[in-house]
Scaffold this motif. Structure first.
Motif, PDB file in Angstrom:
ATOM      1  N   ASP A 315       0.784  -1.139   0.070  1.00 24.62           N
ATOM      2  CA  ASP A 315       0.034  -0.010  -0.025  1.00 24.62           C
ATOM      3  C   ASP A 315       0.821   1.130   0.038  1.00 24.62           C
ATOM      4  O   ASP A 315       2.170   1.254   0.434  1.00 24.62           O
ATOM      5  CB  ASP A 315      -0.882  -0.108   1.326  1.00 24.62           C
ATOM      6  CG  ASP A 315      -2.034  -1.020   1.196  1.00 24.62           C
ATOM      7  OD1 ASP A 315      -2.721  -1.017   0.248  1.00 24.62           O
ATOM      8  OD2 ASP A 315      -2.036  -1.918   2.326  1.00 24.62           O
ATOM      9  N   THR A 336      -9.405   6.371   3.082  1.00 27.84           N
ATOM     10  CA  THR A 336      -9.323   4.899   2.871  1.00 27.84           C
ATOM     11  C   THR A 336     -10.717   4.295   3.161  1.00 27.84           C
ATOM     12  O   THR A 336     -11.259   4.437   4.067  1.00 27.84           O
ATOM     13  CB  THR A 336      -8.280   4.581   3.456  1.00 27.84           C
ATOM     14  OG1 THR A 336      -8.226   3.011   3.203  1.00 27.84           O
ATOM     15  CG2 THR A 336      -8.228   4.620   5.095  1.00 27.84           C
ATOM     16  N   SER A 338     -10.782   0.931   3.229  1.00 20.55           N
ATOM     17  CA  SER A 338     -10.539  -0.359   3.612  1.00 20.55           C
ATOM     18  C   SER A 338     -10.431  -0.453   5.117  1.00 20.55           C
ATOM     19  O   SER A 338      -9.513   0.199   5.928  1.00 20.55           O
ATOM     20  CB  SER A 338      -9.269  -0.563   2.876  1.00 20.55           C
ATOM     21  OG  SER A 338      -8.594  -1.815   3.724  1.00 20.55           O
ATOM     22  N   ARG A 341      -6.654  -1.322   6.057  1.00 19.46           N
ATOM     23  CA  ARG A 341      -5.761  -0.226   5.877  1.00 19.46           C
ATOM     24  C   ARG A 341      -6.158   0.699   7.180  1.00 19.46           C
ATOM     25  O   ARG A 341      -5.136   0.994   7.814  1.00 19.46           O
ATOM     26  CB  ARG A 341      -5.760   0.552   4.696  1.00 19.46           C
ATOM     27  CG  ARG A 341      -5.226  -0.175   3.559  1.00 19.46           C
ATOM     28  CD  ARG A 341      -5.666   0.407   2.089  1.00 19.46           C
ATOM     29  NE  ARG A 341      -5.055  -0.177   1.017  1.00 19.46           N
ATOM     30  CZ  ARG A 341      -5.815  -0.003  -0.163  1.00 19.46           C
ATOM     31  NH1 ARG A 341      -6.656   0.749  -0.334  1.00 19.46           N
ATOM     32  NH2 ARG A 341      -5.147  -0.712  -1.284  1.00 19.46           N
ATOM     33  N   ARG A 342      -7.406   1.143   7.311  1.00 24.76           N
ATOM     34  CA  ARG A 342      -7.700   2.008   8.308  1.00 24.76           C
ATOM     35  C   ARG A 342      -7.175   1.497   9.759  1.00 24.76           C
ATOM     36  O   ARG A 342      -6.681   2.374  10.373  1.00 24.76           O
ATOM     37  CB  ARG A 342      -9.160   2.248   8.473  1.00 24.76           C
ATOM     38  CG  ARG A 342      -9.737   3.312   9.349  1.00 24.76           C
ATOM     39  CD  ARG A 342     -10.964   3.660   9.086  1.00 24.76           C
ATOM     40  NE  ARG A 342     -11.403   3.915   7.826  1.00 24.76           N
ATOM     41  CZ  ARG A 342     -12.720   4.480   7.509  1.00 24.76           C
ATOM     42  NH1 ARG A 342     -13.626   4.748   8.418  1.00 24.76           N
ATOM     43  NH2 ARG A 342     -13.046   4.842   6.318  1.00 24.76           N
ATOM     44  N   TYR A 354      -9.870   9.346   9.659  1.00 28.07           N
ATOM     45  CA  TYR A 354      -9.845   8.468   8.688  1.00 28.07           C
ATOM     46  C   TYR A 354     -11.354   8.525   8.021  1.00 28.07           C
ATOM     47  O   TYR A 354     -12.258   8.106   8.681  1.00 28.07           O
ATOM     48  CB  TYR A 354      -9.421   7.058   9.062  1.00 28.07           C
ATOM     49  CG  TYR A 354      -7.906   7.203   9.318  1.00 28.07           C
ATOM     50  CD1 TYR A 354      -6.822   7.072   8.744  1.00 28.07           C
ATOM     51  CD2 TYR A 354      -7.481   7.225  10.869  1.00 28.07           C
ATOM     52  CE1 TYR A 354      -5.584   7.037   8.894  1.00 28.07           C
ATOM     53  CE2 TYR A 354      -6.377   7.267  11.443  1.00 28.07           C
ATOM     54  CZ  TYR A 354      -5.242   7.148  10.604  1.00 28.07           C
ATOM     55  OH  TYR A 354      -4.165   7.092  10.663  1.00 28.07           O
ATOM     56  N   ARG A 364      -9.934   8.809  -7.212  1.00 29.93           N
ATOM     57  CA  ARG A 364      -9.466   9.400  -5.741  1.00 29.93           C
ATOM     58  C   ARG A 364      -8.354  10.082  -5.972  1.00 29.93           C
ATOM     59  O   ARG A 364      -8.274  11.041  -5.152  1.00 29.93           O
ATOM     60  CB  ARG A 364      -9.218   7.796  -5.285  1.00 29.93           C
ATOM     61  CG  ARG A 364     -10.260   6.810  -5.231  1.00 29.93           C
ATOM     62  CD  ARG A 364      -9.918   5.636  -4.483  1.00 29.93           C
ATOM     63  NE  ARG A 364     -10.859   4.486  -4.386  1.00 29.93           N
ATOM     64  CZ  ARG A 364     -11.000   3.345  -3.529  1.00 29.93           C
ATOM     65  NH1 ARG A 364      -9.989   3.304  -2.578  1.00 29.93           N
ATOM     66  NH2 ARG A 364     -11.674   2.549  -3.739  1.00 29.93           N
ATOM     67  N   ILE A 376      -4.573  10.155   0.770  1.00 30.51           N
ATOM     68  CA  ILE A 376      -5.013   8.885   0.644  1.00 30.51           C
ATOM     69  C   ILE A 376      -3.956   7.740   0.618  1.00 30.51           C
ATOM     70  O   ILE A 376      -2.979   7.973   0.457  1.00 30.51           O
ATOM     71  CB  ILE A 376      -5.900   9.002  -0.595  1.00 30.51           C
ATOM     72  CG1 ILE A 376      -5.187   8.889  -2.063  1.00 30.51           C
ATOM     73  CG2 ILE A 376      -6.964   9.893  -0.486  1.00 30.51           C
ATOM     74  CD1 ILE A 376      -5.763   9.038  -3.243  1.00 30.51           C
ATOM     75  N   VAL A 377      -4.590   6.608   0.722  1.00 29.99           N
ATOM     76  CA  VAL A 377      -3.781   5.391   0.585  1.00 29.99           C
ATOM     77  C   VAL A 377      -4.462   4.475  -0.647  1.00 29.99           C
ATOM     78  O   VAL A 377      -5.430   4.291  -0.434  1.00 29.99           O
ATOM     79  CB  VAL A 377      -3.874   4.470   2.006  1.00 29.99           C
ATOM     80  CG1 VAL A 377      -2.849   3.478   1.937  1.00 29.99           C
ATOM     81  CG2 VAL A 377      -3.382   5.304   3.304  1.00 29.99           C
TER      82      VAL A 377
END
Length: 641
Positions: A315, A336, A338, A341-342, A354, A364, A376-377
């Protein structure tokens, strides 16, 4: 319900009622070509307009006995329940089928939600249980069956007319099946002048004059820029090997719903189901997926034919203003959607905000450029394939933000048992990526996590050694469990790789992962369920939902292999026959001094189990699935078994 497509063209239909419900039914009837008479003292604005335009006949009074004379169908749609009951009664007496809008049980039929695309009509019915859900499904189908399908259906009609003229009767069905399996876009774009040539070519192909291999394969793909970029790369690789393909673009639920996070849509494989349906219906020969979107267990009729060489699995932090993740000021907004990820990002920086961000990769990045987010990721793989970057793009180490299972790899899915799978794997498969990805999928499968669970895994194979790291996180990032495993194994030894992954998953579960994943009341219990029938069990899903690991076994060998030396906490006997199918395994348990809890579904299975020396600890009061499951759960919880 028995579904029937009924032609109403010019046929008389009576609708009693003049409100909004009646109007909806009248409009649907007019779309079907019916001759509609409305009986009602007053009409809604829409019905009044239809009456003024002489599209319907109107009797401006309350319903009277005899109004149904000569009608093919009747609709009771007044706001008076007693009147609707009388209409239903009169229709039955007259032998006329009736629909009662106020009480489905009084009527003979329901009216489904309808989507029309030219000559194609798609209907959805929930038996009256949930009209709003029926309409939702209808709207989702409308995304798939768009104007292209109308044109394709018209083309098939022209092809059928030609086939009936020039093809012998005993060969017509085969020729039409050949056309029905063609790419929808190809059928939709076929000019009328090409029909004659296409029929002749199909006849020659089926007769062996033209080799069948000359027909391009059909690839099912999502239509997003990233999906099509990935799909074109796959098609190009196949083309170099002499295998031509065309594309069938499919709109998935994940693509259609953009106003909510993926987790909020309510299912894991939101980018997969519709593609699998295209395979199942033979509208496509293979499907291309981002492998991380695939559920850890595929449907029984599907197979993962090939896994491609992996792109960068990491990521990446992306920002237009701040050079690194550490540079973000407290309270900065990070996008994000996800949960994985978060959770891991919160563990690193709990002081940030987040928020969800949906859309394709380019969408995005545009939102980031426009200042909606400070950062952002995104997955490195998607950006690399599209050639996109933010001003600052910095990959996270996999031991800080562990990637999603199979991230960076593409998965090629086919129907199970299709010989095409081996051909695709020979051209597209990367053995090192494949064994790593299959290990990661086994890790996720053992955790019983979906592709949206806060779970990460990353495996690599090189020089005869598999190395793997796994992570399970609390949703709020307060806890992240991590561990690693490694083993020497041959490149093709998928079973050994999966065993490493299973061991790693069980280690993390035992270290507290079960609680982090929200395990149910039976989490940690292993249940052995002998099976004597091929149809899906209703017992197993109910116990799995409660957190139990259920091993379904048709014989002793399967039970022994699946349990891998573990002793089940409980053995279920849902029938007398289920006792005998695992007698050998049970004898082994007795020999080794093990005695799990024994549960029987009724007196018959209880007696049979006792006759084999396994007297039940618990017997359901009645031989019903619900009672059996509830009885077993209560016994295990109350006795700590």
């Amino acid at each position: 319900m028995y579904p029937v497509a009924l032609s109403l063209n010019g046929r008389p239909v009576v609708v009693a009622g003049g409100g909004s419900v009646a109007e909806r039914k009248v409009r649907a009837l007019l779309d079907a070509g019916a001759a509609v008479t409305v009986v009602s003292p007053a009409l809604s604005g829409g019905l009044a307009a239809l009456a003024a335009a002489h599209r319907i006949a109107w009797q401006p009074r309350r319903y009277q006995r005899g109004d149904l004379a000569g009608a093919l169908l009747a609709f009771a749609a007044t706001d008076d329940d007693a009147a609707n009951a009388a209409i239903a009664h009169d229709a039955r007496d007259a032998g006329i089928l009736v629909n009662d809008a106020s009480d489905a049980g009084r009527g003979d039929f329901a009216t489904p939600a309808v989507h029309r695309a030219g000559p194609l009509t798609v209907t959805v019915d929930s038996g009256g249980l949930s009209p709003s859900f029926t309409k939702r499904i209808r709207d989702e189908l409308a995304l798939q069956f768009d104007a292209r399908y109308a044109r394709a259906a018209a083309t098939l009609g022209a092809l059928r007319d030609r086939v009936q003229i020039v093809v012998p009767p005993d060969r017509r069905a085969a020729v039409m099946r050949h056309f029905a399996e063609r790419d929808v876009d190809e059928l939709a774009a076929m000019p009328p002048g090409a029909v004659e040539h296409e029929v002749e070519r199909a006849v020659d192909t089926l007769a062996g004059v033209v080799p069948a291999e000359t027909r391009p394969l059909i690839c099912a793909s999502r239509a997003s820029l990233l999906a099509m970029t990935q799909t074109r790369a796959i098609m190009a690789a196949l083309a170099e090997a002499g295998i031509a393909s065309t594309v069938l673009n499919v709109t998935t639920r994940g693509d259609a719903v953009q106003d909510r996070s993926i987790a909020a849509i309510g299912t894991d494989n939101v980018f997969v189901k519709e593609l699998e349906l295209a395979l199942r219906e033979r509208r496509a020969d293979y499907a291309v997926h981002s492998c991380k979107d695939l559920p850890s267990t595929l449907a029984d009729d599907m197979t993962l034919a090939a896994v491609t060489k992996r792109e960068d699995a990491r990521d990446a932090y992306c920002s237009e203003r701040y050079a690194t993740f550490a540079d973000l000021p407290p309270g900065a907004r990070v996008g994000t959607s996800s949960p994985r990820r978060r959770a891991q990002l919160r563990a690193l920086r709990p002081d940030l905000v987040y928020d969800d961000v949906r859309g394709n990769v380019d969408t995005r990045l545009r939102k980031l450029r426009e200042g909606e987010y400070d950062a952002i990721v995104l997955a490195c793989a998607g950006m690399n394939r599209l050639g996109l970057r933010a001003a600052y793009t910095v990959p996270f180490p996999v031991d800080q933000v562990t990637p999603a299972v199979a991230q960076g790899a593409l998965g090629i899915e086919t129907r199970d048992g299709d010989p095409l799978a081996a051909r695709l794997d020979a051209v597209l498969g990367d053995p090192a990526t494949s064994i790593a990805v299959r290990a990661e999928r086994a890790f996720l499968r053992t955790l019983r996590g979906g592709c949206q669970a806060p779970v990460g895994a990353h495996a690599t194979w090189a020089d005869g050694r598999l190395q793997m790291g796994g992570a399970i996180a609390a949703a709020d990032g307060t806890t992240v469990l991590r561990s690693t495993a490694a083993a020497r194994l041959a490149l093709g030894d998928v079973a050994a790789a999966e065993a490493v992954a299973v061991g790693l998953a069980r280690e993390l579960l035992a270290a507290g992962g079960t609680a982090l994943l929200g395990g149910g009341p039976l989490t940690g219990r292993v249940v052995l369920l002998p099976r004597t029938q091929d149809r899906p069990s209703r017992i197993a899903p109910a116990l799995r939902e409660a957190g139990a690991e259920v091993i379904e076994a048709p014989d002793s060998a399967v039970a022994r292999t699946a349990l891998e030396g573990r002793v089940p906490h409980v053995v279920l006997f849902p029938s007398s026959g289920s006792v005998s199918v695992i007698t050998e395994y049970l004898d082994g348990l007795r020999h080794d001094g093990h005695r799990p809890v024994i549960a029987a579904m009724g007196p018959s299975s209880s007696e049979t189990a006792g006759a084999h020396g396994w007297h039940p600890d618990v017997v359901a009061a009645s031989p019903e699935v619900g009672a059996f499951v509830q009885t077993v759960m209560l016994y295990l919880l109350e006795n700590g078994a």
